[in-house]
Design a protein around this motif. Structure first.
Motif, PDB file in Angstrom:
ATOM      1  N   LEU A   1     -12.992  -1.215  -1.262  1.00 46.10           N
ATOM      2  CA  LEU A   1     -12.067  -0.120  -0.996  1.00 46.10           C
ATOM      3  C   LEU A   1     -10.650  -0.661  -1.136  1.00 46.10           C
ATOM      4  O   LEU A   1     -10.330  -1.697  -0.546  1.00 46.10           O
ATOM      5  N   ILE A   2      -9.823  -0.011  -1.955  1.00 46.35           N
ATOM      6  CA  ILE A   2      -8.440  -0.460  -2.075  1.00 46.35           C
ATOM      7  C   ILE A   2      -7.537   0.619  -1.494  1.00 46.35           C
ATOM      8  O   ILE A   2      -7.603   1.782  -1.903  1.00 46.35           O
ATOM      9  N   ALA A   3      -6.721   0.247  -0.512  1.00 45.83           N
ATOM     10  CA  ALA A   3      -5.811   1.209   0.120  1.00 45.83           C
ATOM     11  C   ALA A   3      -4.381   0.789  -0.201  1.00 45.83           C
ATOM     12  O   ALA A   3      -3.938  -0.279   0.222  1.00 45.83           O
ATOM     13  N   ASP A   4      -3.683   1.594  -1.009  1.00 48.24           N
ATOM     14  CA  ASP A   4      -2.313   1.258  -1.424  1.00 48.24           C
ATOM     15  C   ASP A   4      -1.321   2.017  -0.541  1.00 48.24           C
ATOM     16  O   ASP A   4      -1.163   3.220  -0.684  1.00 48.24           O
ATOM     17  N   GLU A   5      -0.697   1.305   0.383  1.00 48.89           N
ATOM     18  CA  GLU A   5       0.255   1.900   1.334  1.00 48.89           C
ATOM     19  C   GLU A   5      -0.345   3.136   2.008  1.00 48.89           C
ATOM     20  O   GLU A   5       0.237   4.212   1.956  1.00 48.89           O
ATOM     21  N   PRO A   6      -1.506   2.988   2.653  1.00 51.77           N
ATOM     22  CA  PRO A   6      -2.199   4.188   3.143  1.00 51.77           C
ATOM     23  C   PRO A   6      -1.467   4.927   4.241  1.00 51.77           C
ATOM     24  O   PRO A   6      -1.775   6.090   4.494  1.00 51.77           O
TER      25      PRO A   6
END
Ligand SMILES: Nc1ncnc2c1ncn2[C@@H]1O[C@H](COP(=O)(O)OP(=O)(O)OP(=O)(O)O)[C@@H](O)[C@H]1O
Ligand code: SF4
Ligand SMILES: [Mg+2]
Length: 341
Positions: free
Chosen positions: A179-184
């Motif tokens: 799972l990649i969370a970019d500035e969530p």
């Protein structure tokens, strides 16, 4: 047995523009273990999102070009080389991504229930009934009250925090391995940020997904991550466990970053000191260490030859000439987390 879900080696990504070639990612290498939460930190423009989107193969090519390197997923799949069709299959089943602004990635014309079940049906070959059941479970898991009613609603009927929960639900619906969370949490207000971080932390413990979280917020790092990568001008300048980065960091850029952003584990009144100057132009990256123009410790060699990574422990390394055995001894500034231990 290979315990890494992801192995990135010497990844170089450029954009071809009318003004020339932007060297956004200039040789990034790291591993991500199964079940691990890794944070990527660094100033705006250092290549965090381009790295993440290249792993997901989400940046359009052209203008982007993978110039070099390899991204091995789950011990077998070479992400840089597989077909678009094979990649599409992996995205949404084995990999999921959470973006800063859920409104741009949710479909405004489709109910939230349909958006979650579509993914499940597409990738898991289950009946609509089964998919509905799973969607309800997952909405409960992300803390949505009245999930049955919520399934019938459209994204604009949700608050920002709730939309981010929907995004997380969509990403989790297929039990991804990564799972990649970019500035969530950047687009959310402070209390909602804390709730979303708490949720992601809980999920990282509950699901077996490995997580990459990209953030400006060292509070998020301290709360969620086990390991940290510090990026500067398209390169990894230091990496280590959260404790190694917070309390034993060795790179002057990491020290600058620690002094310039608020941290949960520091007193509220500790002074924040911005890093003077700006990052280099990635159309023409400088020779030598890219941080030299802003570094208070820069020496003659720094502007000429880019330092290699020095291994400091099994988990910790940094790329700085100060780590050369012949270099002058420099103490880490107290404001960056105390004197060097
Ligand atoms: N489509 C594009 N065309 C040209 N250059 C681009 C494009 N997308 C990104 N870049 C450049 O690539 C570099 C890295 O950008 P990236 O979005 O990865 O930064 P970032 O670390 O995620 O920053 P932020 O914290 O602001 O999100 C920047 O110099 C940026 O200007
Ligand atoms: S290599 Fe030189 S310029 Fe770069 S961070 Fe280290 S001391 Fe500063
Ligand atoms: Mg970004």
């Amino acid at each position: 047995m290979n315990n890494n879900i992801l192995e990135v080696r010497d990844l170089k990504v450029s954009f071809r523009t009318y003004a020339g070639e932007v060297q956004a990612v200039r040789g990034v290498s790291f591993d991500l273990k199964k079940g691990e939460v890794l944070a990527i930190v660094g100033e705006s423009g250092c290549g965090k999102s381009v790295t993440a989107q290249t792993i997901m193969r989400l940046i359009p090519s052209p203008p982007s070009v993978i110039k070099n390197g390899s991204i091995k997923f789950d011990g077998k799949t070479e992400i840089t080389r597989i077909s678009n069709k094979a990649m599409e299959k992996i995205r949404g089943s084995e990999m999921g991504m959470i973006f800063q602004d859920p409104m741009t990635s949710l479909n405004p014309t489709m109910t939230v229930g349909k958006q979650i079940t579509e993914g499940i049906i597409k990738h898991q070959k289950v009946s609509r009934e089964e998919a509905n059941k799973r969607a309800l479970e997952i909405l409960k898991l992300v803390g949505m009250s009245n999930p049955e009613g919520r399934m019938q609603q459209y994204p604009h009927e949700f608050s920002g925090g709730m939309r981010q929960r929907v995004m997380i639900a969509i990403a989790l619906a297929c039990n991804p391995k990564l799972l990649i969370a970019d500035e969530p949490t950047t687009a959310l207000d402070v209390t909602i940020q804390a709730q979303i971080i708490e949720l992601m932390k809980k999920l990282s413990e509950k699901t077996e997904a490995s997580i990459i979280v990209i953030t400006h917020d060292l509070g998020v790092v301290a709360e969620m991550a086990q390991r940290v990568i510090v990026m500067y001008a398209g390169k990894v300048v230091e990496q280590g466990t959260v404790d190694e980065i917070f309390y034993e960091s060795k790179h002057p850029y990491t020290w600058g970053l620690l002094r310039s952003v608020p941290r949960l584990d520091q007193k509220k009144d500790s002074e924040l000191v911005p890093i003077p100057g700006t990052p280099p132009d990635l159309f023409a990256p400088p020779k030598g260490c890219a941080f030299a123009a802003r570094c208070p410790y820069a020496m003659g060699v720094c502007g000429q030859i880019d330092p290699e990574h020095t291994k400091l422990s099994d988990t910790h390394s940094a790329a700085c000439w100060l780590l050369h055995e012949g270099a002058p001894k420099v103490e880490r500034p107290v404001e960056a987390g105390g004197a060097a231990r």
